[in-house]
Scaffold this motif. Structure first.
Motif: not given
Length: 502
Positions: A353, A357-358, A380
């Protein structure tokens, strides 16, 4: 076991006939006999059963006609519904002539068909060679077959299901209780999107030429015990705990220490020599009490991971389970992952996760690392997809780009390699669909990497034994009551099977 496309299967069929000096009619007899033997094993008193066999105009229909003859010879009650056509295949015609005429009723795709209650229905309309989805003219007949109240078995493929590409959701497709497929699984049988069309399948060996089979190049494989036996390592009496690696599990946060506990127990059951955990200090007592065989290192913070330990003394590292995504944890993970690690990692849950995001951090993830996202975590990472074939292509491109191993979790879990090769798992059941199962897999994979298995070997073996332990557990526990901790309890039995086979 190789998974071949429809054109490849056709080529192997032809090579088998050429090399063995047999006719296509002989091969059809061989294939249908294998199905007959499987059905007889499932229903020993054939004379007490009635069979409705739906046959197409081609060779899949020919298989059904051979089955009808073999069943009729066993005194079973047999009715054949044969699609009326001016251009039957030669082998189909030959087998029509071998059957008593009164057993065959010719129908069209739009005929109204009455299937007697309790009859065993065999779908032999279309096989792996179907190139296009079925049109609306087939909808009523396929619906009638699907609404039968007895067992529904498809021969080679459920009619209407394409072997090598996605089948439209609204296309008429037989919904088989069981598919008897020839020689190897077809991709269409393995895709979760077809779960209502393929409730189960069984691969039947019909004696296709192994030399021809081995000559075909494919990127798709089906994991069985024979494949594992090719690299499973038996232990030597001179081995010691140092031989089997020191594995580290990094994870946990307040309220989520159970994930680390499960991973540690699984790692120990999977044979690691030493197991350690790096956790927030709130979990120290619980982990030391629940897993006395493991060692514990604590973070300065009581509730979260705010820094990472020096990992150079460990042979394998699993990161992410129960870890959370607090900003201090994200910052610590960034520092850790950008330090230039050489050791492949096992990344799960919140480690993934954070990476989602990165995205700039992917370049620092060690090559050959293993990623084990569940479906939401995978979306994701990669965004959305329209069907399972597109998902598989997107995962393959990602794995090749970053030189990583990526697991696509689900029934027939797919393992994608940095070379774009895909292995489908053959074990596991719906009882595993509960929180904690993934934590156990993380522990198993981390332990196997620590023992010196390559990332590919660890992933293939780990996913297989994880599912196999659950399969062994189900007869006594059931799928409703199966707990992740039960899977750990049955890991010894799963490994023992490999030991005995090896």
């Amino acid at each position: 076991m190789k998974i071949l496309s429809a054109p490849q299967m056709s080529w192997v069929d032809r090579q088998t006939m050429q090399d063995e000096g047999i006719s296509s009619l002989d091969l059809m007899e061989r294939a249908a006999t294998a199905v007959f033997d499987a059905i007889k094993q499932q229903h020993p008193s054939l004379e007490q059963h009635s069979f409705c066999i739906f046959c197409g105009k081609g060779n899949n229909g020919g298989d059904g006609l051979v089955l009808a003859r073999l069943l009729d010879q066993q005194q079973a009650e047999v009715s054949v519904y044969l699609i009326d056509s001016p251009d039957y295949s030669a082998d189909n015609l030959a087998n029509q002539n071998r059957l008593p005429a009164h057993l065959i009723q010719k129908i069209s795709s739009e005929s109204q068909v009455h299937i007697p209650g309790g009859a065993i229905v065999l779908d032999c309309l279309f096989g792996y060679g179907l190139k296009y989805p079925l049109n609306e003219f087939w909808r009523n007949l396929i619906a009638a077959i699907n609404h039968c109240d007895g067992p529904l078995y498809a021969i080679d493929m459920p009619s209407g299901l394409l072997s090598d590409e996605t089948t439209p959701k609204d296309s008429p497709v037989v919904e088989a209780d069981l598919v008897y497929t020839f020689q190897s699984p077809k991709l269409g049988l393995l895709m979760p999107e077809n779960r209502f069309r393929v409730k189960a399948f069984r691969v039947l060996d019909i004696g296709l030429n192994p030399t021809a089979f081995n000559q075909v190049d494919t990127a798709f494989h089906y994991v069985d015990s024979a494949l594992l036996g090719s690299f499973y390592r038996k232990r030597n009496k001179f081995d010691h705990k140092g031989t089997f690696g020191h594995s580290l599990i990094v994870g946990g946060s307040r309220g989520k220490m159970g994930a680390v506990q499960l991973a540690l127990k699984a790692a120990l059951r999977a044979g690691c020599g030493l197991a350690s955990a790096y956790i927030p200090s709130c979990g120290y007592t619980s982990i030391q009490t629940a897993v006395p065989e493991a060692m514990v290192i604590t973070d300065p913070d009581d509730e979260l991971i705010t820094q990472f330990p020096d990992v150079h003394s460990f042979q394998s590292i699993g990161i992410g389970i129960g870890m959370g995504t607090a900003q201090s944890t994200i910052d610590a993970f960034k520092v850790f992952i950008t330090q230039g690690l050489d050791t492949p990692l096992v990344l799960d849950a919140d480690a993934l996760n954070i990476l989602a995001q990165q995205a700039e951090l992917w370049q620092f993830v060690p090559k050959q690392s293993i990623l084990t996202p569940h479906p939401k975590e995978l979306s994701r990472l990669l965004g959305t997809w329209q069907n399972d074939f597109e998902k598989m292509d997107k995962v393959k491109a990602f794995a090749v780009q970053y030189q990583l191993y990526v697991l696509i979790k689900g029934a027939n879990s797919a393992m994608v390699t940095p070379e774009g090769v895909i292995y489908f798992n053959s074990t596991g059941n719906v009882g595993m669909a509960t929180g904690g199962s993934g934590d156990i897999l993380t522990g198993i994979l981390t332990a196997l990497v620590g023992q010196g298995y390559s990332s590919q070997e660890a992933l293939v073996m780990g996913v297989y034994v994880h599912g196999r332990a659950a399969d062994i557990a189900v007869p006594s526990i059931g799928v409703y009551s199966l707990l992740p901790s039960d899977i750990i309890s049955y890991l010894p039995a799963a490994f023992l099977e490999l030991e005995i086979q090896g």
